[in-house]
Design a protein around this motif. Structure first.
Motif, short mmCIF file in Angstrom:
data_model
loop_
_atom_site.label_atom_id
_atom_site.label_comp_id
_atom_site.label_asym_id
_atom_site.label_seq_id
_atom_site.Cartn_x
_atom_site.Cartn_y
_atom_site.Cartn_z
N MET A 1 12.29 4.48 13.17
CA MET A 1 12.23 4.11 11.75
C MET A 1 11.06 4.82 11.07
O MET A 1 11.10 5.11 9.89
N ILE A 2 10.00 5.03 11.84
CA ILE A 2 8.81 5.58 11.20
C ILE A 2 8.83 7.10 11.32
O ILE A 2 8.79 7.65 12.41
N SER B 1 6.86 9.09 9.27
CA SER B 1 5.66 9.73 8.74
C SER B 1 4.87 10.37 9.87
O SER B 1 4.95 9.97 11.01
N ASN C 1 -0.70 9.40 10.83
CA ASN C 1 -1.78 9.32 9.86
C ASN C 1 -2.80 8.35 10.42
O ASN C 1 -2.92 7.23 9.98
N VAL C 2 -3.53 8.79 11.42
CA VAL C 2 -4.36 7.87 12.16
C VAL C 2 -5.64 7.51 11.42
O VAL C 2 -6.34 6.60 11.79
N ALA D 1 -5.66 6.47 8.38
CA ALA D 1 -5.30 5.65 7.23
C ALA D 1 -6.38 4.61 7.00
O ALA D 1 -6.90 4.03 7.94
N ARG E 1 -6.00 -8.26 4.15
CA ARG E 1 -5.83 -8.60 5.56
C ARG E 1 -5.87 -10.11 5.74
O ARG E 1 -5.11 -10.67 6.53
N GLN F 1 6.31 -10.31 10.27
CA GLN F 1 6.90 -9.33 11.18
C GLN F 1 7.53 -8.18 10.41
O GLN F 1 7.47 -7.03 10.82
N THR F 2 8.15 -8.50 9.27
CA THR F 2 8.75 -7.41 8.52
C THR F 2 7.71 -6.66 7.71
O THR F 2 7.94 -5.56 7.29
N LEU F 3 6.55 -7.28 7.50
CA LEU F 3 5.53 -6.65 6.67
C LEU F 3 4.52 -5.84 7.47
O LEU F 3 3.69 -5.18 6.89
N THR F 4 4.61 -5.93 8.78
CA THR F 4 3.56 -5.27 9.56
C THR F 4 3.46 -3.80 9.24
O THR F 4 4.42 -3.05 9.41
N VAL F 5 2.34 -3.40 8.75
CA VAL F 5 2.09 -1.98 8.50
C VAL F 5 0.69 -1.68 8.98
O VAL F 5 -0.20 -2.46 8.76
#
Lengths: 504, 330
Positions: free
Chosen positions: B1-2, B4, B7-8, B10, B18, B326-330
């Protein structure tokens, strides 16, 4: 291949303009998919292309943001797995969904157990389950515990469950990744019977060979879009790979040049290894910088060799030595200390902490060296993780990303990074490319070669014959828990390996 | 899915961001809403004295729940801590009555608590007993030993040094509250900044993967249950200081209060997810609730109903929020 009905019949499934976004990621960005009655429609795409999300939408496990779904010409909404079942859609997930403590029969008919006044009719249960399973593998005893079956057989049970639901649209996600060739052949026969009765199949696989064998048409997804749909008869591998990756890749890389005559010393030496139930007198060795394959049909004892070497399963007899030094391994901890690393077959169950970050997963086997007086040195941990994320090209937004959200290929890279972090001198790789896409597979192969060239001794256990032949300098072939042959250089061929593996 | 590129570098999201996304957010908001409601409902709630009283009331369950958090994070449970509180209390009292000083008595109490915990841990880790069974056994054994040692009777009359733990205030704040907060801070540090903490989350998250990664799973479990025993001993010290009496029948049902605090605080009973910060909030919620209902004149019978409802609602809300996160984990 089954006959395709005239085009004026409404398609079994038509998905139009499907969109789905997760925060920060557009997983599906306008996918069109049309599946005809009685066809096997292959869905191809790299991991992350959107196949799984699309199938989750079809299974009712995940709502779509936009787009329409039609079944047999009727617009439908699938809000839950129950809806999907009512519409006679059956999805076989890549991850096994069995209840290990229940019997095979109960698993096949889970949720639909035959009963009289609430009391399970055991005779009918056994009968129905056995008849559902028989075309796939008549040898599986439906009364045994599902958890006791090996992975491939569990996969068959899963498939039998879906087949027995009388579905009109069947989705199979990588169904053969744990199956033997013989089981695959049987599965294909079953699929053909179903399609001749008008059942439609969506077939997801990375194995192009079988795609051409079983598929009628193919739709390729790339970056959340459907980029092409075509009959498989009108295309070839190269075209498909190009459509998936939008770049030319050589699918099977030629075997590495054989080692020069001055052979390095044996790094891993196994002599007379026996475990009380599976292995009999297994001897093998791997030199520094060598990639040694272990081939064999499922159940031949490949995984068990690695488990015994890594100190997981107790050893009945035999010795294991690294660089000539005899080891007394009683736990994986001892094995790691001795310089071994083990990329397991089932990365979700044995390899990863799915809810923890990439960084924490990579640090797991080296907590001690990343801490002082028991306190983690966070900067060191982060830079270790960042280093591997860069060098292995792990696609993750940050090192703090939970591993669960990564694609299969990237998860596998995290597992590999873990063992590289320990500075392992011997890597045991069990099905390192299981369930990863063509592009990620190539990357993984390149990585394995790179590690070998850096002097790591690699024991590669794989049921993917082309993979073994492409990577291995030598190959051991196993049958019934014994090493039955060793093939070297040009003697390694698919025919040779299979001949030894089946005992012909 | 990812898709990108890595981009470590970030930027770490801002603190409030948070905070809002953390597992504790929901529980924290729950505590605030509860306090706000009581503030409006009764003039007696939001007074300095009452709030300090609430904090003091939370020290027993709070301290006990620290060790419970560790155990539950590994996917275990410890039913014996209530009995171990009684055992450690009786040991403390006996050593004091024997004429020894407070330091030696505390040492003995902790030794008792840690031993009981380590035995639990060994039974779970090496004996492969389910934690429920091992600690159910210890629940009875520790209670029995406490009764035998005390001959079934309460022991009282202790030096002032011990009493001081419940009477001293530093800048108006009871010292027991400060001790509890210090222990929470220590536990937070251990869980998030040490090897032991990493191993705790790892074992709870995936025990098999942890074992294959060389984590000393059995040893870690013994340590974790010993920590639960130590936190029971600390609880015993605070309890004794407050009651000025050691009772072999003390602490009955405390294990369930501690589990409730942990669970209200958002730690998953499956292990691998949660925090002591959540547990602190959970213990405060229980304390605020009891205090508020008292102030409102609600009978203690009805209070039980309220607390039960809160436990269930807290977990339901947490599950809903967790799904979101869980769906928001970024």
């Amino acid at each position: 291949m089954s006959a395709i009905p005239p085009l004026h019949a409404p398609p079994r499934l038509r998905m139009t303009g499907i969109r789905k976004a997760f925060p920060g990621v557009r997983a599906l960005d306008g996918v069109d998919l049309e599946v005809l009655p009685g066809e096997v429609h292959v869905l191809l795409g790299e991991n992350g292309a959107g196949k799984s999300t699309l199938m989750q939408i079809l299974a009712g496990a995940c709502p779509r943001d936009a787009g329409t779904l039609e079944l047999d010409g009727r617009v439908v909404t699938i809000g839950s797995p129950r809806d999907a079942r009512a519409l006679r859609i059956a999805v076989i997930q890549q991850e096994l969904q069995l209840v290990p403590e229940l019997s095979v029969a109960e698993n096949v008919l889970l949720g639909r157990l035959p009963h009289r006044l609430g009391v399970v009719d055991r005779a009918a249960l056994t009968r129905h389950a056995a008849s559902a399973l028989a075309p796939l593998d008549p040898d599986i005893d439906v009364r045994q515990r599902a958890g006791a079956l090996r992975l491939g057989a569990q996969q068959l049970v899963e498939i039998a469950r879906a087949l027995s639901t009388d579905a009109q649209l069947l989705v199979l996600d990588e169904p053969t990744s744990a199956l033997t060739d013989r089981e695959t052949t049987r599965l294909f026969a079953v699929l053909r019977t179903l399609t001749s009765r008008g059942v439609s199949v969506i077939y997801i696989s990375h194995r192009l060979d079988e795609v051409f064998t079983i598929g009628d048409r193919v739709t390729v997804l790339r970056d959340g879009r459907s980029v092409a749909t075509m009959p498989l008869a009108d295309t070839d591998r190269r075209t498909l790979i190009r459509a998936m990756t939008d770049r030319e890749v050589t699918e099977t890389t030629p075997r590495r040049a054989a080692h020069s005559s001055a052979l390095p010393a044996e790094r891993l030496t196994v002599r007379g290894l026996c475990t009380h139930d599976v292995l009999h007198d297994v001897s093998l060795h791997v030199r520094a910088g060598e990639i040694v394959g272990v081939a064999g049909l499922l159940g031949a004892g490949r995984t068990e060799v690695a488990r015994a070497i890594f100190g997981i399963d107790p050893i009945g007899a035999g010795t294991i030595a690294i660089d000539g030094r005899m080891l007394a391994l009683r736990t994986p901890r001892d094995a790691i200390a001795a310089g071994l690393g083990f990329v397991t077959e089932d990365r979700k169950r044995e390899g990863l902490l799915l809810d923890r970050s990439v960084q924490e997963n990579i640090a797991l086997p080296v907590l001690r060296s990343l801490s002082r007086w028991g306190v983690m040195r966070r900067a060191a941990e982060r830079s270790l993780a960042t280093g591997f994320i860069t060098s292995l090209r792990v696609r993750t937004p940050t090192p703090r990303q939970p591993v669960r959200t990564l694609s299969g290929g990237n998860q596998q890279k995290v597992v590999l990074a873990k063992w590289l972090a320990t500075g392992a001198r011997v890597l045991l790789l069990d099905e390192p490319t299981r369930g990863v896409d063509v592009g990620a597979k190539e990357e993984m192969h390149a990585l394995i070669r790179r590690l070998a060239s850096e002097g790591v001794a690699i024991l590669l256990l794989s049921s993917d014959l082309p993979e073994l032949l492409a990577l291995a300098d030598r190959t051991y072939v196993m049958r019934d828990g014994r090493v039955v042959g060793e093939l070297q250089g040009d003697a390694q061929s698919a025919e040779q390996v299979m001949a030894l593996a089946v005992g012909a | 899915m990812i898709r990108s590129s890595p981009n470590v570098d970030a930027p770490v999201p801002p603190l409030w961001h948070r905070l809002l996304r953390s597992r504790e957010a929901g529980t924290g908001v729950g505590l605030l809403v509860l306090c706000l409601g009581l503030w409006i409902a009764t003039p007696f709630f939001a007074t300095v004295d009452n709030l300090l009283n609430v904090a003091e009331q939370s020290t027993i369950v709070g301290t006990l729940a620290i060790g419970m958090t560790f155990v539950i994070l590994t996917g275990g449970i410890d039913l014996s801590v209530g009995s171990v509180v009684a055992l450690a209390g009786v040991v403390l009292a006996l050593v004091l009555r024997g004429g020894h000083g407070v330091p030696l008595a505390m040492l003995a109490a902790f030794a008792a608590g840690i031993s009981a915990g380590a035995i639990n841990g060994a039974l779970v880790a090496f004996g492969r007993l389910p934690a429920f069974i091992a600690t159910l056994g210890m629940m009875s054994v520790a209670r029995g030993v406490a009764l035998v040692l005390a001959d079934g009777r309460p022991i009282s009359g202790f030096p002032d040094a011990l009493r001081a733990l419940s009477t001293t205030r530093v800048g108006g704040v009871p010292v027991s509250v400060l001790i509890m907060l210090a222990l929470f801070a220590l536990a937070h540090f251990v869980l998030h900044y040490t090897m032991l903490g990493r191993s705790t989350y790892a074992i709870g998250g995936n025990e098999e993967a942890s074992r294959l990664a060389g984590i000393p799973v059995a040893r870690t479990k013994v340590i974790i249950y010993a920590i639960a025993g130590a936190s029971a001993a600390a609880t015993a010290v605070l309890l004794l200081a407050r009651l000025n009496s050691a009772q072999p029948i003390a602490g009955i049902g405390y294990e369930l209060d501690a589990i409730a605090a942990v669970v209200i605080g958002g730690t998953s009973l499956l292990g691998g997810a949660g925090s002591v910060t959540g547990t602190l909030i959970g213990a405060l919620i229980m304390s605020v609730l009891r205090n508020g209902l008292n102030l409102l004149g609600v009978s203690s019978y009805v209070q039980q109903i309220a607390i039960g409802v809160v436990i269930v609602v807290a977990v339901l809300v947490d599950m809903a929020l967790h799904k979101r996160s869980q769906t928001l984990t970024v």
